[in-house]
Design an enzyme around this catalytic site. Structure first.
Site, PDB file in Angstrom:
ATOM      1  N   GLU A 176      21.507  11.688   4.137  1.00 41.67           N
ATOM      2  CA  GLU A 176      20.427  12.659   4.400  1.00 41.67           C
ATOM      3  C   GLU A 176      19.582  12.926   3.151  1.00 41.67           C
ATOM      4  O   GLU A 176      19.848  13.866   2.411  1.00 41.67           O
ATOM      5  CB  GLU A 176      20.998  13.986   4.932  1.00 41.67           C
ATOM      6  CG  GLU A 176      19.895  14.982   5.281  1.00 41.67           C
ATOM      7  CD  GLU A 176      20.401  16.346   5.745  1.00 41.67           C
ATOM      8  OE1 GLU A 176      19.567  17.144   6.193  1.00 41.67           O
ATOM      9  OE2 GLU A 176      21.613  16.616   5.654  1.00 41.67           O
ATOM     10  N   LYS A 213      19.742  10.685   8.334  1.00 44.08           N
ATOM     11  CA  LYS A 213      19.205  11.973   8.793  1.00 44.08           C
ATOM     12  C   LYS A 213      17.972  12.261   7.940  1.00 44.08           C
ATOM     13  O   LYS A 213      18.077  12.415   6.725  1.00 44.08           O
ATOM     14  CB  LYS A 213      20.248  13.090   8.657  1.00 44.08           C
ATOM     15  CG  LYS A 213      19.719  14.447   9.131  1.00 44.08           C
ATOM     16  CD  LYS A 213      20.832  15.480   9.300  1.00 44.08           C
ATOM     17  CE  LYS A 213      20.241  16.830   9.682  1.00 44.08           C
ATOM     18  NZ  LYS A 213      21.249  17.814  10.077  1.00 44.08           N
TER      19      LYS A 213
END
Length: 295
Positions: A176, A213
């Site tokens: 992420e 993400k």
């Protein structure tokens, strides 16, 4: 790696619920839920209250496998139980929802326009424990604020270095590198980030899998190619400070990207609501996020 679980994560419709607010963000999450700081006098009481909130969400009727593929948990939540079962087991066995564990320890100070992750001591021990607890994957977050190629490369280097360690332990890492939606250079940051992710995927050992993400990109479908990459299980989006409605609208314009919202998921839920009100609100929220995730 369990083939049934992997197939579910890779191919089924739905989104990932992020329930991983940790120590620093817990008071904010509780306040938004209508529980003021005066309601608890120490950390244990605070975590008891947040676990009660998460339990209420997870046991809600609308929180089911028709809409939700996975749930990201804070370490404390993994250690606790829901209806007499360890949280991760409850999610998979009762709900067919895959449990993920947040493994990062927060962000370092801003340098070169980015915030790397703080060191994660005892990561190997944490991963071993997560496997024993039947966790499917992990999540770790860095932040990009400026279109600084050196900084962005450092973020992706760190994410992949740890991601490889996690994948070798038998878990699927969610990488992420969040681009701050308030960055004046957001689109430029995303172009640089995309190139770095492409380069790192080229050198990722062929037997390892990752997930991404990412902030919802300024340029629609910027990350679409990653949704087709054989080593990327899924590409998920963070809400990043957008309101839920805005996040849903923007997400719906990006093919193959699914939601992984936390604050946007809990929006409109309050401790004072009756179970009927709470579940009706949760159902409406989940439906909206699901619809945006299947475009």
């Amino acid at each position: 790696m369990d083939k049934v679980k992997l197939e579910r994560m890779k191919n089924d419709k739905g989104f990932i619920a992020a329930l991983d607010q940790s120590g620093g963000s817990t008071p904010k999450a509780l306040a938004a839920y209508g529980v003021p700081e005066t309601a608890y006098s120490n950390e244990k009481e605070m975590f008891d209250l947040v676990h009660a909130m998460r339990t209420r969400i997870i046991t809600g009727k609308a929180f089911n496998s028709n809409n939700i593929l996975g749930a990201i948990l804070f370490e404390q939540t993994m250690e606790r139980e829901i209806e007499g079962m360890p949280t991760a087991d409850f999610l998979w066995e009762k709900k067919k929802i895959l449990p993920f564990l947040k493994v990062d320890k927060g962000l370092a100070d801003l340098k070169d326009g980015v915030q790397l992750m703080k060191p994660i001591p005892n990561l190997d021990a944490m991963l071993k424990h997560a496997v024993e607890k039947h966790i499917f994957g992990t999540k770790m977050r860095s932040v990009i604020k400026e279109a600084n190629p050196k900084g962005i490369k450092a973020v992706v280097d760190q994410q992949f270095e740890l991601g490889i360690q996690i994948a070798k332990a038998g878990l699927v890492p969610i990488i992420e590198p969040e681009v701050d939606i308030k960055s004046p250079d957001k689109a430029k940051c995303e172009e640089i980030l995309k190139k770095e992710l492409e380069e790192h995927l080229k050198t990722l050992p062929k037997d390892l899998l990752v997930m991404f993400k990412l902030s919802i990109p300024t340029k629609e479908n910027l990350y679409e190619e990653f949704t087709k990459h054989p080593q990327v299980v899924r590409v998920v989006a963070l809400s990043g400070g957008y309101s839920r409605d805005d996040a849903n609208k923007l997400l719906a314009k990006n093919r193959g990207m699914i939601a992984s919202f936390s604050r946007a998921l809990a929006e409109g839920l309050f401790a004072s609501q009756s179970d009927a009100e709470f579940n009706a609100t949760l159902e409406k929220t989940i439906k909206g996020v699901y619809e945006a995730s299947i475009t």
